[in-house]
Design a protein around this motif. Structure first.
Motif, PDB file in Angstrom:
ATOM      1  N   ALA A  49      20.241 -27.410 -13.652  1.00  0.00           N
ATOM      2  CA  ALA A  49      20.231 -27.522 -11.869  1.00  0.00           C
ATOM      3  C   ALA A  49      18.417 -28.602 -11.857  1.00  0.00           C
ATOM      4  O   ALA A  49      17.371 -28.213 -12.834  1.00  0.00           O
ATOM      5  N   THR A  50      18.369 -28.720 -11.091  1.00  0.00           N
ATOM      6  CA  THR A  50      17.323 -29.264 -10.226  1.00  0.00           C
ATOM      7  C   THR A  50      16.404 -28.994  -8.902  1.00  0.00           C
ATOM      8  O   THR A  50      17.517 -28.182  -8.303  1.00  0.00           O
ATOM      9  N   PHE A  51      15.258 -28.327  -9.221  1.00  0.00           N
ATOM     10  CA  PHE A  51      14.352 -27.863  -7.822  1.00  0.00           C
ATOM     11  C   PHE A  51      13.149 -28.928  -6.597  1.00  0.00           C
ATOM     12  O   PHE A  51      12.826 -29.562  -8.396  1.00  0.00           O
ATOM     13  N   HIS A 116      22.976 -28.919  -8.524  1.00  0.00           N
ATOM     14  CA  HIS A 116      23.610 -28.977  -9.516  1.00  0.00           C
ATOM     15  C   HIS A 116      24.173 -30.473  -9.581  1.00  0.00           C
ATOM     16  O   HIS A 116      24.400 -31.002  -8.361  1.00  0.00           O
ATOM     17  N   SER A 117      23.722 -31.265 -10.870  1.00  0.00           N
ATOM     18  CA  SER A 117      24.202 -32.361 -11.688  1.00  0.00           C
ATOM     19  C   SER A 117      26.025 -32.859 -12.283  1.00  0.00           C
ATOM     20  O   SER A 117      25.617 -31.581 -13.187  1.00  0.00           O
ATOM     21  N   PHE A 118      26.477 -32.968 -11.872  1.00  0.00           N
ATOM     22  CA  PHE A 118      28.257 -33.006 -12.706  1.00  0.00           C
ATOM     23  C   PHE A 118      27.678 -33.407 -13.816  1.00  0.00           C
ATOM     24  O   PHE A 118      27.237 -34.741 -14.193  1.00  0.00           O
ATOM     25  N   SER A 119      28.231 -33.339 -15.466  1.00  0.00           N
ATOM     26  CA  SER A 119      28.549 -33.872 -16.306  1.00  0.00           C
ATOM     27  C   SER A 119      29.193 -34.866 -16.595  1.00  0.00           C
ATOM     28  O   SER A 119      30.114 -35.358 -15.652  1.00  0.00           O
ATOM     29  N   LYS A 120      28.379 -36.297 -16.667  1.00  0.00           N
ATOM     30  CA  LYS A 120      29.530 -37.963 -16.701  1.00  0.00           C
ATOM     31  C   LYS A 120      29.923 -37.379 -17.750  1.00  0.00           C
ATOM     32  O   LYS A 120      31.345 -38.681 -17.983  1.00  0.00           O
ATOM     33  N   ASP A 121      29.741 -36.828 -18.971  1.00  0.00           N
ATOM     34  CA  ASP A 121      30.197 -36.839 -19.920  1.00  0.00           C
ATOM     35  C   ASP A 121      31.743 -36.337 -20.041  1.00  0.00           C
ATOM     36  O   ASP A 121      31.752 -34.796 -19.348  1.00  0.00           O
ATOM     37  N   GLN A 122      32.731 -36.593 -20.525  1.00  0.00           N
ATOM     38  CA  GLN A 122      34.200 -36.093 -20.664  1.00  0.00           C
ATOM     39  C   GLN A 122      33.737 -34.406 -21.553  1.00  0.00           C
ATOM     40  O   GLN A 122      33.243 -34.556 -22.232  1.00  0.00           O
TER      41      GLN A 122
END
Length: 314
Positions: A49-51, A116-122
């Motif tokens: 996550a980022t803040f 939150h950023s979702f994973s770009k990797d499968q």
């Protein structure tokens, strides 16, 4: 006319003043002492996550004392070291959850993409069968939110699903996990379009039971014959390695009994297509699949190893 000209001139002057004043505000340097660190803070725990201090202080108007030191110690990395720095604790009102409670600010179990950023990797699962999942296709292409799946269908923890004993295709059929959407109404049924998620086996399958030295090649049936996975699974073959080999070979010296058993075996499995109508009959072209001991050695490389040893004098 002079009055109109003066009004027009005043309006232009006022517009220019506001324009330059606005530009001056836009180019105002960020004051870290007043608003906190300019660089985005990145956490890997409890999940990535980022803040952003600027969003909370300069944009929303919070003071440093609103969070420090009651909620967060003013030292980099301290939050992640705490065992209670979890989504569960936040939901109970700790750390970020003291404001993100659904009243003061959006709740911690909503609007996930804000932090939150979702994973770009499968994500690749090996159980119940090898399959891949893409967040990109579900979020960007189909417009799902994180909370569409988390945490009712899937716990937001890497490996949690595969660790569950009920993470099976049978469970999907009952509406659990992927099956909560892949039910034939909201999305394609979990028993169809298998190739959308599952990998086609690349290695040839070699059966040693109930008949020895039998080879099956998925690529011939899928790519050349253009069969879909559901053409054979699950009505003919259970999608689980070793299921057919679990069939007991008949123990009998009576050749009639043996032949009857093998005919019924062919009819039950490969013979559902290999009936001389859809594909060549199972009583013809036997060596296409039944490659014998010599063929098996060549396929597995055992024959080449022996030849190499023989030539080298071993």
């Amino acid at each position: 006319m002079i009055k109109t000209l003066l009004l027009s001139t005043s309006f232009i002057f006022l517009s220019a003043t506001l324009f330059f004043a606005g530009n001056g505000l836009a180019t105002e340097e960020y004051d870290e002492e007043a608003y906190g660190p300019e660089k985005t803070i990145e956490w890997n725990k409890p999940i990535k996550a980022t803040f952003d201090h600027k969003t909370h202080t300069m944009d929303i108007g919070l003071e440093c004392s609103d969070c420090h030191d009651d909620l967060f110690e003013m030292e980099a990395g301290v939050a992640e070291e705490n065992e209670d720095f979890t989504m569960k604790a936040m939901a109970a009102g700790q750390s970020c959850g003291s404001c993100h409670d659904g009243d003061t600010a959006f709740a911690t179990d909503t609007n996930c993409a804000a932090c939150h950023s979702f994973s770009k990797d499968q994500i690749v699962w090996d159980e119940p069968t090898k399959a891949a999942f893409s967040h990109t296709s579900h979020v960007e292409e189909f417009g799902l939110e994180c909370e569409s799946c988390h945490s009712e269908a899937f716990t937001m923890k890497k490996g949690a699903a595969a660790a569950n004993n009920d993470f099976t295709m049978a469970a999907f059929k009952k509406g659990q996990y992927c099956g909560s959407c892949h039910n034939g109404d909201d999305a394609f049924d979990s028993a169809t379009q298998c190739e959308s998620c599952h990998f086609q086996p690349t290695d040839k399958i070699i059966f040693t039971q109930p008949v020895k030295s039998v080879v099956f090649d998925h690529s011939i049936h899928v790519e050349k014959a253009e069969l879909s996975c559901e053409s054979c699974h699950k009505e003919v073959f259970t999608m689980k390695k070793g299921t057919v080999e679990g069939q007991e070979l008949i123990i009998s010296d009576n050749p009639v009994e043996k032949r009857k058993y093998l005919v019924n075996l062919h009819k039950k499995y490969c013979g559902t297509c290999h009936d001389s109508s859809q594909a060549f009959g199972y009583l013809t072209r036997c060596t296409v699949c039944h490659i014998g001991v010599k063929g098996l050695k060549e396929l597995t490389g055992e024959g080449k190893k022996k030849d190499a040893h023989g030539k080298s004098g071993h």
